[in-house]
Design a protein around this motif. Structure first.
Motif, PDB file in Angstrom:
ATOM      1  N   UNK A  44       0.829  -1.205   0.000  1.00  0.00           N
ATOM      2  CA  UNK A  44       0.000   0.000   0.000  1.00  0.00           C
ATOM      3  C   UNK A  44       0.865   1.257   0.000  1.00  0.00           C
ATOM      4  N   UNK A  45       0.525   2.174  -0.871  1.00  0.00           N
ATOM      5  CA  UNK A  45       1.146   3.494  -0.902  1.00  0.00           C
ATOM      6  C   UNK A  45       0.026   4.521  -0.840  1.00  0.00           C
ATOM      7  N   UNK A  46       0.252   5.596  -0.119  1.00  0.00           N
ATOM      8  CA  UNK A  46      -0.742   6.665  -0.065  1.00  0.00           C
ATOM      9  C   UNK A  46      -0.925   7.254  -1.464  1.00  0.00           C
ATOM     10  N   UNK A  47      -2.158   7.567  -1.825  1.00  0.00           N
ATOM     11  CA  UNK A  47      -2.389   8.108  -3.169  1.00  0.00           C
ATOM     12  C   UNK A  47      -1.975   9.571  -3.287  1.00  0.00           C
ATOM     13  N   UNK A  48      -1.584   9.940  -4.487  1.00  0.00           N
ATOM     14  CA  UNK A  48      -1.439  11.341  -4.845  1.00  0.00           C
ATOM     15  C   UNK A  48      -2.858  11.796  -5.192  1.00  0.00           C
ATOM     16  N   UNK A  49      -3.237  12.994  -4.784  1.00  0.00           N
ATOM     17  CA  UNK A  49      -4.590  13.490  -5.011  1.00  0.00           C
ATOM     18  C   UNK A  49      -4.528  14.932  -5.502  1.00  0.00           C
ATOM     19  N   UNK A  50      -5.311  15.242  -6.527  1.00  0.00           N
ATOM     20  CA  UNK A  50      -5.455  16.621  -7.008  1.00  0.00           C
ATOM     21  C   UNK A  50      -6.937  16.969  -6.977  1.00  0.00           C
ATOM     22  N   UNK A  51      -7.233  18.190  -6.532  1.00  0.00           N
ATOM     23  CA  UNK A  51      -8.605  18.702  -6.497  1.00  0.00           C
ATOM     24  C   UNK A  51      -8.622  20.026  -7.231  1.00  0.00           C
ATOM     25  N   UNK A  52      -9.572  20.175  -8.149  1.00  0.00           N
ATOM     26  CA  UNK A  52      -9.662  21.424  -8.872  1.00  0.00           C
ATOM     27  C   UNK A  52     -11.096  21.739  -9.255  1.00  0.00           C
ATOM     28  N   UNK A  53     -11.300  23.002  -9.629  1.00  0.00           N
ATOM     29  CA  UNK A  53     -12.595  23.467 -10.121  1.00  0.00           C
ATOM     30  C   UNK A  53     -12.452  23.621 -11.622  1.00  0.00           C
ATOM     31  N   UNK A  54     -13.397  23.025 -12.344  1.00  0.00           N
ATOM     32  CA  UNK A  54     -13.339  23.001 -13.801  1.00  0.00           C
ATOM     33  C   UNK A  54     -14.544  23.734 -14.391  1.00  0.00           C
ATOM     34  N   UNK A  55     -14.295  24.510 -15.425  1.00  0.00           N
ATOM     35  CA  UNK A  55     -15.358  25.216 -16.135  1.00  0.00           C
ATOM     36  C   UNK A  55     -16.144  24.235 -17.009  1.00  0.00           C
ATOM     37  N   UNK A  56     -17.254  24.707 -17.578  1.00  0.00           N
ATOM     38  CA  UNK A  56     -18.090  23.867 -18.442  1.00  0.00           C
ATOM     39  C   UNK A  56     -17.325  23.363 -19.668  1.00  0.00           C
ATOM     40  N   UNK A  57     -16.308  24.128 -20.124  1.00  0.00           N
ATOM     41  CA  UNK A  57     -15.528  23.703 -21.297  1.00  0.00           C
ATOM     42  C   UNK A  57     -14.335  22.806 -20.923  1.00  0.00           C
ATOM     43  N   UNK A  58     -14.314  22.304 -19.694  1.00  0.00           N
ATOM     44  CA  UNK A  58     -13.286  21.403 -19.166  1.00  0.00           C
ATOM     45  C   UNK A  58     -11.925  22.058 -18.942  1.00  0.00           C
ATOM     46  N   UNK A  59     -11.853  23.382 -18.945  1.00  0.00           N
ATOM     47  CA  UNK A  59     -10.603  24.053 -18.583  1.00  0.00           C
ATOM     48  C   UNK A  59     -10.594  24.272 -17.073  1.00  0.00           C
ATOM     49  N   UNK A  60      -9.411  24.376 -16.504  1.00  0.00           N
ATOM     50  CA  UNK A  60      -9.272  24.515 -15.055  1.00  0.00           C
ATOM     51  C   UNK A  60      -9.443  25.975 -14.650  1.00  0.00           C
ATOM     52  N   UNK A  61     -10.399  26.203 -13.757  1.00  0.00           N
ATOM     53  CA  UNK A  61     -10.619  27.538 -13.214  1.00  0.00           C
ATOM     54  C   UNK A  61      -9.713  27.779 -12.015  1.00  0.00           C
ATOM     55  N   UNK A  62      -9.457  26.725 -11.223  1.00  0.00           N
ATOM     56  CA  UNK A  62      -8.628  26.863 -10.029  1.00  0.00           C
ATOM     57  C   UNK A  62      -8.208  25.491  -9.508  1.00  0.00           C
ATOM     58  N   UNK A  74      15.473  15.700  -3.580  1.00  0.00           N
ATOM     59  CA  UNK A  74      15.573  16.362  -4.887  1.00  0.00           C
ATOM     60  C   UNK A  74      14.211  16.546  -5.570  1.00  0.00           C
ATOM     61  N   UNK A  75      13.171  16.772  -4.777  1.00  0.00           N
ATOM     62  CA  UNK A  75      11.814  16.976  -5.313  1.00  0.00           C
ATOM     63  C   UNK A  75      11.359  15.833  -6.213  1.00  0.00           C
ATOM     64  N   UNK A  76      11.838  14.619  -5.944  1.00  0.00           N
ATOM     65  CA  UNK A  76      11.492  13.479  -6.787  1.00  0.00           C
ATOM     66  C   UNK A  76       9.994  13.186  -6.784  1.00  0.00           C
ATOM     67  N   UNK A  77       9.295  13.582  -5.718  1.00  0.00           N
ATOM     68  CA  UNK A  77       7.849  13.360  -5.658  1.00  0.00           C
ATOM     69  C   UNK A  77       7.110  14.049  -6.786  1.00  0.00           C
ATOM     70  N   UNK A  78       7.637  15.160  -7.277  1.00  0.00           N
ATOM     71  CA  UNK A  78       6.973  15.877  -8.374  1.00  0.00           C
ATOM     72  C   UNK A  78       6.994  15.062  -9.669  1.00  0.00           C
ATOM     73  N   UNK A  79       7.953  14.168  -9.802  1.00  0.00           N
ATOM     74  CA  UNK A  79       8.077  13.350 -11.014  1.00  0.00           C
ATOM     75  C   UNK A  79       6.846  12.460 -11.217  1.00  0.00           C
ATOM     76  N   UNK A  80       6.177  12.098 -10.123  1.00  0.00           N
ATOM     77  CA  UNK A  80       5.033  11.193 -10.209  1.00  0.00           C
ATOM     78  C   UNK A  80       3.698  11.935 -10.326  1.00  0.00           C
ATOM     79  N   UNK A  81       3.725  13.255 -10.287  1.00  0.00           N
ATOM     80  CA  UNK A  81       2.486  14.021 -10.425  1.00  0.00           C
ATOM     81  C   UNK A  81       1.807  13.779 -11.771  1.00  0.00           C
ATOM     82  N   UNK A  82       2.583  13.422 -12.775  1.00  0.00           N
ATOM     83  CA  UNK A  82       2.000  13.163 -14.101  1.00  0.00           C
ATOM     84  C   UNK A  82       1.057  11.961 -14.089  1.00  0.00           C
ATOM     85  N   UNK A  83       1.110  11.133 -13.020  1.00  0.00           N
ATOM     86  CA  UNK A  83       0.177  10.018 -12.893  1.00  0.00           C
ATOM     87  C   UNK A  83      -1.243  10.495 -12.562  1.00  0.00           C
ATOM     88  N   UNK A  84      -1.361  11.747 -12.132  1.00  0.00           N
ATOM     89  CA  UNK A  84      -2.678  12.374 -11.993  1.00  0.00           C
ATOM     90  C   UNK A  84      -3.006  12.937 -13.370  1.00  0.00           C
TER      91      UNK A  84
END
Length: 178
Positions: A44-62, A74-84
């Protein structure tokens, strides 16, 4: 100073302090509840989670929050953000991580609450309209899941909306306050 004057000043001070402390309670906002389910798996590994608000056209508002392994060397954790994947393609790859007030460490299994008030960084530029709260979770040696909740901003009345994930996310709630 007489007792009467002292009581009068104390009352005025208390009322002023109460007004200052009570003011944020009336600001419009949204509360997000996210359940990370306890999984019975061999690795078991803790999940990476992203939360955002999306407009009707599927673009990110925030982007509201991003939970990832911020403690790796060395900020290696950022390398796995692309899995979101959805969040990464829509806005994540354009952000310089970490983002103050948005990024934080992964969370353990359980229920987690976040609150965002009108005027905070995440909601400051959110105009009136129709949106979706989107929560994406991805776990190493695990799965990936996306949960969405449509809503209107600002809320005309207080309401609680919810959705449920089936694997990497449990119950997700959205509390809107006018």
């Amino acid at each position: 100073m007489t007792n009467h004057l002292r009581s009068h000043l104390h009352l005025r001070y208390s009322m002023a302090l109460g007004a200052c402390l009570g003011a944020p309670a009336f600001a419009a906002g949204l509360g997000v509840g996210v359940e990370i389910p306890r999984l019975d798996v061999a690795e078991y590994h803790r999940p990476y989670v992203a939360m955002w608000v999306e407009r009707a056209d599927n673009t990110v508002a925030s982007t509201l929050a991003v939970w990832y392994d911020v403690k790796l060397k060395n900020d290696e954790g950022t390398k796995w953000l692309k899995d979101l994947r959805q969040w990464w393609r829509r806005t994540g790859r354009d952000l310089a991580m970490p983002v103050d007030g948005v990024t934080s460490p992964t969370r353990p299994a359980g229920k987690h609450q976040l609150a965002f008030n009108e005027g905070t960084k995440q909601l400051a530029t959110l105009p009136a309209g129709s949106y979706k709260l989107v929560i994406e979770a991805s776990r190493e040696v695990g799965g990936r899941e996306l949960v969405t909740i449509p809503f209107t901003w600002p809320a005309a009345k207080a309401q609680q909306l919810s959705a449920k994930g089936s694997s990497e996310l449990g119950e997700v709630t959205l509390d809107l306050k006018p």
